[in-house]
Enzyme design. Sequence first.
Site, PDB file in Angstrom:
ATOM      1  N   CYS A   1      93.361 108.998 119.064  1.00 58.19           N
ATOM      2  CA  CYS A   1      92.984 110.125 118.200  1.00 58.19           C
ATOM      3  C   CYS A   1      93.147 111.422 118.984  1.00 58.19           C
ATOM      4  O   CYS A   1      94.284 111.785 119.296  1.00 58.19           O
ATOM      5  CB  CYS A   1      91.582 109.949 117.595  1.00 58.19           C
ATOM      6  SG  CYS A   1      90.276 109.404 118.704  1.00 58.19           S
ATOM      7  N   SER A   2      92.058 112.112 119.327  1.00 59.18           N
ATOM      8  CA  SER A   2      92.209 113.409 119.996  1.00 59.18           C
ATOM      9  C   SER A   2      90.998 113.710 120.872  1.00 59.18           C
ATOM     10  O   SER A   2      90.609 114.863 120.992  1.00 59.18           O
ATOM     11  CB  SER A   2      92.393 114.505 118.954  1.00 59.18           C
ATOM     12  OG  SER A   2      91.338 114.464 118.009  1.00 59.18           O
ATOM     13  N   CYS A   3      90.397 112.690 121.473  1.00 59.98           N
ATOM     14  CA  CYS A   3      89.192 112.877 122.293  1.00 59.98           C
ATOM     15  C   CYS A   3      89.454 113.859 123.429  1.00 59.98           C
ATOM     16  O   CYS A   3      90.494 113.789 124.084  1.00 59.98           O
ATOM     17  CB  CYS A   3      88.733 111.528 122.863  1.00 59.98           C
ATOM     18  SG  CYS A   3      88.300 110.358 121.571  1.00 59.98           S
TER      19      CYS A   3
END
Lengths: 225, 207
Positions: free
Chosen positions: B114-116
């Site tokens: 995702c985009s952590c």
Amino acid sequence: MTRVHDMGGRFGDGPVVPDAKGDPVFEKDWHARALAVTLASGALGKWNIDVSRHARERLSPKDYTRFSYYEKWISGLADLLVETGVLTLEDLKGEGGDAPHPLAHKAMTAEAVPSVLAKGGPADRPSNVAPAFVVGQEVRTTRPAANRFVDGGHTRLPAYAQGALGRVLLRHGAHVLPDSNAHGLGEAPEPLYAVVFPATELWADAESPDDEVVLDLWQSYLEPV
Amino acid sequence: MRRMPHDDHDHPHALLPPEPALRVKALETILTRKGLIDPAALDELIDTYENRIGPKNGARVVARAWTDPEFKAALLADATPVVADLGYYGRQGEHMVVVENTPEQHNMVVCTLCSCYPWPLLGIPPGWYKSDAYRARAVREPRKVLADFGVTLPKGTSVRVWDSTAEVRYLVLPMRPDGTEGLSEDELAELVTRDSMIGTGLAGGPS
């Protein structure tokens, strides 16, 4: 099998295009709005971070690919609001009523924003699952990478690292298990480890034999060697 | 094994306007009319991440680590309480680990799923960090990705890529640039770019 979001190692995406110094935090106003609506809706307390990640991941592969980043957020949010009963399909069509909502008392106020952000949402928990691995120990990831509770469910083991041989680098204590928490099956905390893999273990043509990839992996993703 | 209840159906989001700006506006309007969100809270959230929480926070941590060996040792041993003492804690920064670049090893952070990203120290991630190209390629060909940023590592430096698959957030402690011995902590902080703390740049270097 995993889903379309699980793209680590994929070929064909082209160059990474860095931003320029001085570019705004939000490229477009609606990006900022999408982020804020999503964060504020989280305050209604109807889902957790794992549920919301999974809502984006199970957009159809066609939508996931064609949607920009914040379109995924807003679309995943709309789906969650309906699935959790906060909104109806009529509401989304603009045909719902404007009567005050039973959850309105939970709405995040402007005054509450700093404290909500400062509080965060820690994922570490006490756990009765004893750590099975020590730092330096060799471990192998499960294969296939998949949720073991729900077919097609959320998991945080990327496909590129399934069945791979690595070594425990760090112990992070016990954390909420996303595979369970994303599906309303409880937090099921268990030990979490940073596991290091040689690039040559993961890729057919690693750039350098000395390079490595580290992933944070839950104990149930790992087997002793 | 359970079956997914909401899979393989038409998704409710398709009922919203297709154009993304209108889609957001429609949802905001519906939620506001029902009292479920407060537009003033949205403004506050946006102002926070546009103006108050960003890479300057991380740069202060790095500059302090460059000048204070005890601070650096504590930071590398257990970063979360150390950065919390400076006021950097909260959403997407609850569990921090700082990893140090050395002449032997370069660290780089990605989230392939995702985009952590460590929000309290770096703010909201840039578009490229969330792009398919970065997520797909950073783990398999980090050196080619670094080349996209104009970075070439010296011979003999290995690359360790951290894929943020859990709620632990990673910050790279870049190497202090040569010739900066006389600089103050504030002056040093100016050399710490956002990308140097993700590992796609070097401190004092490009971007």
